[in-house]
Design a protein around this motif. Structure first.
Motif, PDB file in Angstrom:
ATOM      1  N   TYR A  97       9.825 131.262  39.531  1.00 17.57           N
ATOM      2  CA  TYR A  97       8.938 132.398  39.983  1.00 17.57           C
ATOM      3  C   TYR A  97       7.986 132.285  38.510  1.00 17.57           C
ATOM      4  O   TYR A  97       8.398 132.148  37.351  1.00 17.57           O
ATOM      5  N   ARG A  98       6.670 132.822  38.724  1.00 19.76           N
ATOM      6  CA  ARG A  98       5.609 133.030  37.485  1.00 19.76           C
ATOM      7  C   ARG A  98       4.933 134.004  38.038  1.00 19.76           C
ATOM      8  O   ARG A  98       4.653 134.292  39.141  1.00 19.76           O
ATOM      9  N   LEU A  99       3.988 134.376  37.034  1.00 23.02           N
ATOM     10  CA  LEU A  99       3.008 135.493  37.561  1.00 23.02           C
ATOM     11  C   LEU A  99       1.823 134.896  38.228  1.00 23.02           C
ATOM     12  O   LEU A  99       1.421 133.658  38.130  1.00 23.02           O
ATOM     13  N   GLY A 100       1.562 135.543  39.479  1.00 18.67           N
ATOM     14  CA  GLY A 100       0.270 135.306  40.186  1.00 18.67           C
ATOM     15  C   GLY A 100      -0.829 135.971  39.820  1.00 18.67           C
ATOM     16  O   GLY A 100      -1.002 136.431  38.559  1.00 18.67           O
ATOM     17  N   VAL A 101      -1.546 136.365  40.926  1.00 24.15           N
ATOM     18  CA  VAL A 101      -2.877 137.275  40.643  1.00 24.15           C
ATOM     19  C   VAL A 101      -2.512 138.548  41.523  1.00 24.15           C
ATOM     20  O   VAL A 101      -2.379 138.259  42.762  1.00 24.15           O
ATOM     21  N   ALA A 102      -2.736 139.671  40.995  1.00 28.53           N
ATOM     22  CA  ALA A 102      -2.574 140.990  41.506  1.00 28.53           C
ATOM     23  C   ALA A 102      -3.937 141.528  41.763  1.00 28.53           C
ATOM     24  O   ALA A 102      -4.755 141.506  40.927  1.00 28.53           O
ATOM     25  N   ARG A 143       4.142 139.343  30.473  1.00 29.42           N
ATOM     26  CA  ARG A 143       4.238 139.053  29.162  1.00 29.42           C
ATOM     27  C   ARG A 143       3.997 137.488  28.697  1.00 29.42           C
ATOM     28  O   ARG A 143       3.585 137.073  27.652  1.00 29.42           O
ATOM     29  N   ARG A 144       4.306 136.646  29.617  1.00 31.60           N
ATOM     30  CA  ARG A 144       4.382 135.382  29.655  1.00 31.60           C
ATOM     31  C   ARG A 144       3.877 134.933  30.860  1.00 31.60           C
ATOM     32  O   ARG A 144       4.652 133.976  31.685  1.00 31.60           O
ATOM     33  N   PRO A 145       2.351 134.915  31.071  1.00 30.18           N
ATOM     34  CA  PRO A 145       1.838 134.546  32.526  1.00 30.18           C
ATOM     35  C   PRO A 145       1.877 132.975  32.818  1.00 30.18           C
ATOM     36  O   PRO A 145       1.856 132.686  33.764  1.00 30.18           O
ATOM     37  N   GLN A 146       2.162 132.071  31.800  1.00 28.69           N
ATOM     38  CA  GLN A 146       2.063 130.815  31.999  1.00 28.69           C
ATOM     39  C   GLN A 146       3.453 130.197  32.201  1.00 28.69           C
ATOM     40  O   GLN A 146       3.577 129.085  32.535  1.00 28.69           O
ATOM     41  N   GLN A 147       4.492 131.022  31.988  1.00 27.82           N
ATOM     42  CA  GLN A 147       5.820 130.465  31.902  1.00 27.82           C
ATOM     43  C   GLN A 147       6.511 130.469  33.286  1.00 27.82           C
ATOM     44  O   GLN A 147       6.394 131.574  34.081  1.00 27.82           O
ATOM     45  N   VAL A 148       7.146 129.551  33.809  1.00 30.18           N
ATOM     46  CA  VAL A 148       7.953 129.537  34.880  1.00 30.18           C
ATOM     47  C   VAL A 148       9.300 129.944  34.877  1.00 30.18           C
ATOM     48  O   VAL A 148      10.121 129.569  33.632  1.00 30.18           O
ATOM     49  N   PHE A 149       9.996 131.011  35.437  1.00 34.05           N
ATOM     50  CA  PHE A 149      11.054 131.705  35.148  1.00 34.05           C
ATOM     51  C   PHE A 149      11.961 131.214  36.278  1.00 34.05           C
ATOM     52  O   PHE A 149      11.752 131.604  37.393  1.00 34.05           O
ATOM     53  N   THR A 150      13.323 130.753  35.861  1.00 36.64           N
ATOM     54  CA  THR A 150      14.280 130.422  36.838  1.00 36.64           C
ATOM     55  C   THR A 150      14.810 131.972  37.409  1.00 36.64           C
ATOM     56  O   THR A 150      14.779 132.802  36.585  1.00 36.64           O
ATOM     57  N   ARG A 151      15.569 131.749  38.484  1.00 37.01           N
ATOM     58  CA  ARG A 151      16.355 132.966  38.918  1.00 37.01           C
ATOM     59  C   ARG A 151      17.224 133.391  37.982  1.00 37.01           C
ATOM     60  O   ARG A 151      17.257 134.724  37.505  1.00 37.01           O
ATOM     61  N   PRO A 152      18.155 132.597  37.265  1.00 39.93           N
ATOM     62  CA  PRO A 152      19.044 133.082  36.179  1.00 39.93           C
ATOM     63  C   PRO A 152      18.454 133.575  34.972  1.00 39.93           C
ATOM     64  O   PRO A 152      18.913 134.546  34.319  1.00 39.93           O
ATOM     65  N   THR A 182       5.646 131.445  43.663  1.00 42.93           N
ATOM     66  CA  THR A 182       6.789 130.751  43.779  1.00 42.93           C
ATOM     67  C   THR A 182       6.557 129.346  43.440  1.00 42.93           C
ATOM     68  O   THR A 182       5.689 128.580  43.966  1.00 42.93           O
ATOM     69  N   VAL A 183       7.348 128.905  42.291  1.00 36.68           N
ATOM     70  CA  VAL A 183       7.036 127.302  41.706  1.00 36.68           C
ATOM     71  C   VAL A 183       8.451 126.744  42.455  1.00 36.68           C
ATOM     72  O   VAL A 183       9.425 127.011  42.044  1.00 36.68           O
TER      73      VAL A 183
END
Length: 222
Positions: free
Chosen positions: A217-222, A168-177, A211-212
């Motif tokens: 993490y962020r969405l890659g390509v599936a 839903r937020r493919p450009q966003q980098v999410f931290t583990r927390p 992996t950033v």
């Protein structure tokens, strides 16, 4: 007991208005009533609703902050804010937080019901699949669809929840927390995030989650 009615979360602290609204809305919805923002947040994160009605002036967590927290944790249920504040700036703040509609008190019940019907129609009309690059993610079915006609890849509940947050937020980098709070339980071992990233990669390929380094993490390509 499931009545077949759509589920609605009502978050209203007024001791008279809350039960009255719950009773009136109960003709059309299966209503859960929460009387403060913390209870509303817990219900919104742990249960599935078709629409939410949230009062702005709530104890513990303010209504606008509650909407913002739900959206930050990838809850996409349509939300209508109730408020006694009629100023344009207040309406703008509520909508910018992530609410779809805003109704000023006092209001007519018929108008509230009509607005809720409109929110549900718009929600039903929204795409139920998310783009993963080459493939598509069927959110409701918890499966990844292959354009080449291969069998869909079925996901577990937490695998699907993790993929949905990323997609839903493919450009966003999410931290583990970030991901621990959005998908799991903040009290869980942070390694749960890495474990489920591994599960997704095993099912969809290593490129599905990127992996950033040093961030998350962020969405890659599936």
């Amino acid at each position: 007991m499931d009545t077949g009615q759509p589920r609605l979360l009502l978050v209203e602290d007024d001791g008279r208005l809350g039960p009255l609204l719950a009773e009136v809305l109960g003709d059309s919805y299966r209503v859960d009533l929460a009387t403060d923002g913390q209870a509303g947040l817990h219900a919104g994160l742990t249960q599935t609703y078709e629409v939410m009605v949230i009062d702005r002036g709530l104890p513990v967590i303010d209504g606008v902050d509650l909407v913002r927290r739900l959206r930050d944790r990838a809850v996409t249920t349509p939300i209508l804010i109730l408020t006694a504040r009629a100023a344009v700036a207040d309406r703008v703040e509520g909508l910018d937080a992530g609410a779809e509609d805003y109704l000023v008190k006092p209001f007519e019940i018929d108008e509230l019901l009509a607005r809720l019907r409109a929110l549900r129609r718009r929600s039903i009309d929204r795409a139920t699949t998310l783009d993963l690059g080459r493939r598509r993610f069927d959110v409701a079915g918890r499966r990844v669809l292959d354009p080449d006609g291969n069998d869909p890849v079925d996901l577990s509940g937490q695998e699907a929840a993790l993929l949905e947050v990323l997609a839903r937020r493919p450009q966003q980098v999410f931290t583990r927390p970030d991901l621990l709070e959005a998908v799991f339980d903040p009290a869980d071992d942070p390694g749960s995030v890495d474990t489920y990233v591994y599960y997704l990669r095993r099912k969809l390929g290593r490129e599905c989650v990127q992996t950033v380094h040093g961030l998350g993490y962020r969405l890659g390509v599936a």
